[in-house]
Design a protein around this motif. Structure first.
Motif, PDB file in Angstrom:
ATOM      1  N   VAL A 127       0.863  -1.180   0.000  1.00  0.00           N
ATOM      2  CA  VAL A 127       0.000   0.000   0.000  1.00  0.00           C
ATOM      3  C   VAL A 127       0.903   1.235   0.000  1.00  0.00           C
ATOM      4  O   VAL A 127       1.667   1.446   0.943  1.00  0.00           O
ATOM      5  CB  VAL A 127      -0.946   0.017   1.228  1.00  0.00           C
ATOM      6  N   ARG A 184      -2.421   5.120   1.481  1.00  0.00           N
ATOM      7  CA  ARG A 184      -2.654   5.098   2.938  1.00  0.00           C
ATOM      8  C   ARG A 184      -3.347   6.376   3.408  1.00  0.00           C
ATOM      9  O   ARG A 184      -4.163   6.340   4.311  1.00  0.00           O
ATOM     10  CB  ARG A 184      -1.347   4.906   3.693  1.00  0.00           C
ATOM     11  N   ARG A 240      -4.250  -5.971   6.023  1.00  0.00           N
ATOM     12  CA  ARG A 240      -2.796  -5.926   6.238  1.00  0.00           C
ATOM     13  C   ARG A 240      -2.081  -7.044   5.490  1.00  0.00           C
ATOM     14  O   ARG A 240      -0.890  -6.967   5.222  1.00  0.00           O
ATOM     15  CB  ARG A 240      -2.471  -6.014   7.728  1.00  0.00           C
TER      16      ARG A 240
END
Length: 94
Positions: A77, A82, A90
């Motif tokens: 990511v 983010r 995750r």
């Protein structure tokens, strides 16, 4: 073929910006990975938030590792993503 499944959620206000980032920078950037075979992007409005699901396809687990690293299940990511996401997986599923 290996499919890599990942979910991210954003606010309704950030949904357009996040989708634009995905389509214009993030997904096209994966093209440089040997063995990358493409991606599908799904978007679902959940009221106060918007869910994004990406399914990327790679030729082999070695191709996935070239993209994500040795611990290939860890999500990739970018910092820009983010900032727009409220939460995200995750770890990716394969």
């Amino acid at each position: 073929m290996i499919g890599r499944l990942w979910h991210g959620w954003t606010t309704r206000e950030n949904a357009k910006a996040y989708e634009t980032l995905l389509r214009s920078e993030i997904l096209p950037g994966i093209d440089r990975i040997p063995g990358y075979r493409g991606a599908s992007l799904f978007r679902r409005d959940l009221g106060k938030e918007v869910e994004f699901v990406t399914l990327t396809v790679f030729a082999s687990l070695d191709s996935v590792r070239a993209f994500a690293g040795t611990d290939y299940e860890v999500s990739v990511v970018t910092p820009e993503a983010r900032r727009l996401l409220a939460r995200f997986d995750r770890r990716s599923e394969h």
